[in-house]
Design a protein around this motif. Structure first.
Motif, short mmCIF file in Angstrom:
data_model
loop_
_atom_site.label_atom_id
_atom_site.label_comp_id
_atom_site.label_asym_id
_atom_site.label_seq_id
_atom_site.Cartn_x
_atom_site.Cartn_y
_atom_site.Cartn_z
N SER A 11 -29.09 3.52 -61.32
CA SER A 11 -29.51 3.00 -60.02
C SER A 11 -28.35 3.02 -59.02
N LEU A 12 -28.71 3.13 -57.77
CA LEU A 12 -27.77 2.99 -56.66
C LEU A 12 -28.50 2.31 -55.51
N ARG A 13 -27.73 1.63 -54.68
CA ARG A 13 -28.28 1.02 -53.47
C ARG A 13 -27.51 1.55 -52.27
N LEU A 14 -28.22 2.24 -51.39
CA LEU A 14 -27.62 2.73 -50.16
C LEU A 14 -27.84 1.72 -49.04
N SER A 15 -26.85 1.63 -48.17
CA SER A 15 -26.94 0.76 -47.00
C SER A 15 -26.69 1.57 -45.74
N CYS A 16 -27.31 1.14 -44.64
CA CYS A 16 -27.09 1.77 -43.34
C CYS A 16 -26.91 0.67 -42.31
N ALA A 17 -25.75 0.67 -41.68
CA ALA A 17 -25.46 -0.30 -40.62
C ALA A 17 -25.66 0.37 -39.27
N ALA A 18 -26.54 -0.22 -38.46
CA ALA A 18 -26.87 0.36 -37.16
C ALA A 18 -26.23 -0.47 -36.05
N SER A 19 -25.68 0.22 -35.05
CA SER A 19 -25.13 -0.45 -33.87
C SER A 19 -25.42 0.40 -32.64
N GLY A 20 -25.47 -0.27 -31.49
CA GLY A 20 -25.69 0.46 -30.25
C GLY A 20 -27.13 0.78 -29.95
N ILE A 21 -28.06 0.27 -30.77
CA ILE A 21 -29.50 0.48 -30.52
C ILE A 21 -30.22 -0.86 -30.59
N ILE A 22 -31.39 -0.89 -29.97
CA ILE A 22 -32.27 -2.05 -30.12
C ILE A 22 -33.00 -1.85 -31.43
N PHE A 23 -32.49 -2.47 -32.47
CA PHE A 23 -32.93 -2.17 -33.83
C PHE A 23 -34.43 -2.33 -33.99
N SER A 24 -34.97 -3.39 -33.39
CA SER A 24 -36.39 -3.67 -33.59
C SER A 24 -37.30 -2.64 -32.93
N SER A 25 -36.75 -1.82 -32.05
CA SER A 25 -37.56 -0.81 -31.36
C SER A 25 -37.60 0.52 -32.10
N HIS A 26 -36.88 0.58 -33.22
CA HIS A 26 -36.73 1.86 -33.91
C HIS A 26 -37.40 1.88 -35.27
N LEU A 27 -38.03 3.00 -35.54
CA LEU A 27 -38.50 3.34 -36.87
C LEU A 27 -37.28 3.78 -37.66
N MET A 28 -37.01 3.14 -38.79
CA MET A 28 -35.84 3.46 -39.59
C MET A 28 -36.25 4.25 -40.83
N GLY A 29 -35.41 5.19 -41.20
CA GLY A 29 -35.76 6.01 -42.34
C GLY A 29 -34.56 6.54 -43.09
N TRP A 30 -34.82 7.02 -44.29
CA TRP A 30 -33.84 7.73 -45.10
C TRP A 30 -34.38 9.14 -45.35
N TYR A 31 -33.50 10.11 -45.18
CA TYR A 31 -33.78 11.51 -45.47
C TYR A 31 -32.70 12.01 -46.43
N ARG A 32 -32.96 13.15 -47.05
CA ARG A 32 -31.95 13.74 -47.92
C ARG A 32 -31.98 15.26 -47.81
N GLN A 33 -30.84 15.85 -48.13
CA GLN A 33 -30.72 17.30 -48.09
C GLN A 33 -29.87 17.78 -49.25
N SER A 34 -30.43 18.69 -50.03
CA SER A 34 -29.71 19.32 -51.13
C SER A 34 -29.24 20.69 -50.68
N PRO A 35 -28.21 21.24 -51.33
CA PRO A 35 -27.71 22.57 -50.95
C PRO A 35 -28.83 23.61 -51.02
N GLY A 36 -28.97 24.39 -49.94
CA GLY A 36 -29.96 25.45 -49.90
C GLY A 36 -31.37 24.99 -49.59
N LYS A 37 -31.54 23.69 -49.35
CA LYS A 37 -32.87 23.16 -49.06
C LYS A 37 -32.89 22.51 -47.69
#
Length: 115
Positions: free
Chosen positions: A17-43
């Motif tokens: 298991s792992l837990r990723l965190s994302c700290a956001a600044s400079g935006i109105i957080f509540s106005s944004h849809l937040m998401g996680w994406y990923r990219q593997s080599p060649g994809k």
């Protein structure tokens, strides 16, 4: 300026298991849809999970039941708890913030699943 800073990546064995965190600044957080994406080599970059300000969540089929996205609006944080990790989960994971007018990306954090 807008910043999305990811942390928590690393090397983990299959089944771990792992837990990723994302700290956001400079935006109105509540106005944004937040998401996680990923990219593997060649994809292409692919969606992992999304969460809106109401707590509505969507997962890709490949991670549903293993990953959990959450957000702490008071702290401007979004998290991705990843369990039962597989070698196919190896990728750079990116935090994303999207509003009606703008889209922002973090710099990414590497997740490697290997024995």
């Amino acid at each position: 300026q807008v910043q999305l800073v990811e942390s928590g990546g690393g090397l983990v064995q299959p089944g771990g298991s792992l837990r990723l965190s994302c700290a956001a600044s400079g935006i109105i957080f509540s106005s944004h849809l937040m998401g996680w994406y990923r990219q593997s080599p060649g994809k292409q970059r692919e969606l992992v999970a999304l969460i809106d300000r109401f707590g509505t969540i969507n997962y890709s089929a490949s991670v549903k039941g293993r990953f959990t996205i959450s957000r702490n609006s008071a702290a401007n944080m979004v998290y991705l708890q990843m369990n039962s990790l597989k070698p196919d989960d190896t990728a750079v994971y990116y935090c994303n913030a999207k509003s009606a007018t703008s889209t922002y990306w973090g710099q990414g954090t590497q997740v490697t699943v290997s024995s």
